[in-house]
Design an enzyme around this catalytic site. Structure first.
Site, PDB file in Angstrom:
ATOM      1  N   ASP A 185       0.812  -1.207   0.000  1.00 54.62           N
ATOM      2  CA  ASP A 185       0.000   0.000   0.000  1.00 54.62           C
ATOM      3  C   ASP A 185       0.850   1.263   0.000  1.00 54.62           C
ATOM      4  O   ASP A 185       0.463   2.279  -0.547  1.00 54.62           O
ATOM      5  CB  ASP A 185      -0.935  -0.005   1.206  1.00 54.62           C
ATOM      6  CG  ASP A 185      -1.848   1.189   1.180  1.00 54.62           C
ATOM      7  OD1 ASP A 185      -1.554   2.157   1.877  1.00 54.62           O
ATOM      8  OD2 ASP A 185      -2.832   1.150   0.436  1.00 54.62           O
ATOM      9  N   SER A 186       1.997   1.220   0.631  1.00 49.55           N
ATOM     10  CA  SER A 186       2.967   2.324   0.661  1.00 49.55           C
ATOM     11  C   SER A 186       2.407   3.627   1.211  1.00 49.55           C
ATOM     12  O   SER A 186       2.612   4.694   0.651  1.00 49.55           O
ATOM     13  CB  SER A 186       3.551   2.565  -0.733  1.00 49.55           C
ATOM     14  OG  SER A 186       4.213   1.421  -1.178  1.00 49.55           O
ATOM     15  N   GLY A 187       1.685   3.546   2.297  1.00 52.93           N
ATOM     16  CA  GLY A 187       1.285   4.746   3.006  1.00 52.93           C
ATOM     17  C   GLY A 187      -0.084   5.298   2.696  1.00 52.93           C
ATOM     18  O   GLY A 187      -0.393   6.414   3.075  1.00 52.93           O
TER      19      GLY A 187
END
Length: 85
Positions: free
Chosen positions: A66-68
């Site tokens: 998801d990376s944040g």
């Protein structure tokens, strides 16, 4: 987002774009990204169109990638995460 579709304008009121005043389109990042625009790296340009897709929720194992992006439950931002195990 692979296999996504363009989101309708104003359909995600909890998503934001941080920009420099007087310089439209000049997106920048702080210590935490709170927008789900699919950034691949700090030097990558941001896409101009927010995309969305439906995903299957899993209950076991490792979920990542998801990376944040924000965690949204019933239209309410509950938190921001980058990796969950």
């Amino acid at each position: 987002i692979v296999g996504g579709r363009a989101a309708e304008p104003h359909s995600r009121p909890y998503m934001v774009s941080l920009q420099i005043r007087g310089n439209p389109g000049s997106h920048f990042c702080g210590g935490t990204l709170i927008m789900g625009w699919g950034r691949l790296g700090t030097r990558e340009p941001l896409p101009x169109v927010l995309q969305e897709l439906n995903v299957t929720v899993v209950t076991a194992g490792i979920c990542f990638g998801d990376s944040g992006g924000p965690l949204i439950c019933n239209g309410v931002a509950q938190g921001v995460f980058s990796f969950v195990r």
